[in-house]
Scaffold this active site. Structure first.
Site, mmCIF file in Angstrom:
data_model
loop_
_atom_site.group_PDB
_atom_site.id
_atom_site.type_symbol
_atom_site.label_atom_id
_atom_site.label_comp_id
_atom_site.label_asym_id
_atom_site.label_seq_id
_atom_site.Cartn_x
_atom_site.Cartn_y
_atom_site.Cartn_z
ATOM 1 N N HIS A 157 35.090 28.401 -27.479
ATOM 2 C CA HIS A 157 36.144 27.983 -28.400
ATOM 3 C C HIS A 157 36.788 26.679 -27.922
ATOM 4 C CE1 HIS A 157 35.761 31.873 -30.291
ATOM 5 N NE2 HIS A 157 36.745 31.602 -31.138
ATOM 6 N N HIS A 206 39.237 34.770 -21.643
ATOM 7 C CA HIS A 206 38.656 33.748 -20.789
ATOM 8 C C HIS A 206 39.497 33.547 -19.535
ATOM 9 C CE1 HIS A 206 35.170 32.033 -22.744
ATOM 10 N NE2 HIS A 206 35.805 32.004 -23.898
#
Length: 247
Positions: A157, A206
């Protein structure tokens, strides 16, 4: 003396290839190289395990101290983070890329439209390849606030937000006549890119170093594409900005 004479023609050819603004292209390429270097340094530290403690501390800093399963802030903040993280998702980025390419196509700039699609598409391929090769596990300290299907490093992303938003901003902003407008558009792309990366850590999907590496790699790719676009424009391979501006 003879060696110097042999060097002149290649230098002249390079200058002609770079066009009338070789300094700008050189700066963009230098910044792209810096981003690639940062990516390599982060990757090296991650492989050696040097970032493990920092990653954990930063990740847990965004969690309720009394309940690590709960991100900081009220429920609406977590919902907003999901909205922001979608700005780095495949569906949103594909729509924005196709819409931008469609706009340039309708303006008669068909080569530019193709360049936009190729730039973003190749960036996505590189992101997927890096994830597959490095294959870093996702964070397991907290529940994930968003569904995940791939490996953790680099953050897809974050990287694709940088690749897409920055590439589009740097290429399309050239059509604006005023520098203030160019700066405004590029600044918006930077803000969106940063917000997407932060949201990935906030949602627990993440590690912070995944995001940093994604930003570095994505920005490097966007800057390299912007430099190539300038050079190709000067050579007539792709069309100039709609208003004929060269900046």
């Amino acid at each position: 003396m003879r060696a110097r004479e042999q060097m002149v023609p290649p230098l002249r050819r390079l200058r002609r290839w770079l066009g009338t603004h070789p300094g700008t292209v050189a700066v963009l390429l230098a910044l792209a190289a810096l981003g690639l270097w940062i990516f390599g340094e982060v990757l090296d530290e991650v492989i050696e395990g040097e970032t493990a403690m920092l990653d954990r501390r930063l990740l847990m800093a965004l969690r309720n101290p009394g309940d690590p399963t709960d991100p900081l802030g009220p429920a609406w903040v977590e919902e907003m983070a999901r909205d922001v993280t979608a700005l780095g998702g495949v569906a949103v980025l594909a729509f924005v890329t196709l819409a931008s390419a469609g706009l340039t196509w309708l303006q008669g700039r068909r080569a530019t439209a193709g360049f936009i699609l190729l730039s973003v598409g190749s960036g996505l391929a590189l992101s997927s390849l890096a994830k597959a090769l490095i294959d870093r596990p996702r964070p397991d300290l907290v529940p994930h606030g968003s569904h995940v299907y791939t490996a953790s490093f680099p953050s897809g992303h974050s990287m694709m937000a940088a690749v897409t938003w920055l590439t589009l901003a740097l290429i399309l902003a050239r059509g604006f006549p005023r520098k203030s407008l160019k700066l405004y558009v590029v600044s918006l792309a930077v803000v969106v890119t940063l917000a997407v990366g932060i949201s990935r850590v906030y949602l627990g999907v993440h590690w912070p170093t995944d995001v940093l590496a994604g930003w570095a790699a994505g920005a490097s790719w966007a800057l390299a594409c912007a430099a190539l676009a300038r050079a190709l424009t000067q050579r007539g391979a792709i069309e100039p900005p709609a208003n004929g501006a060269s900046g």
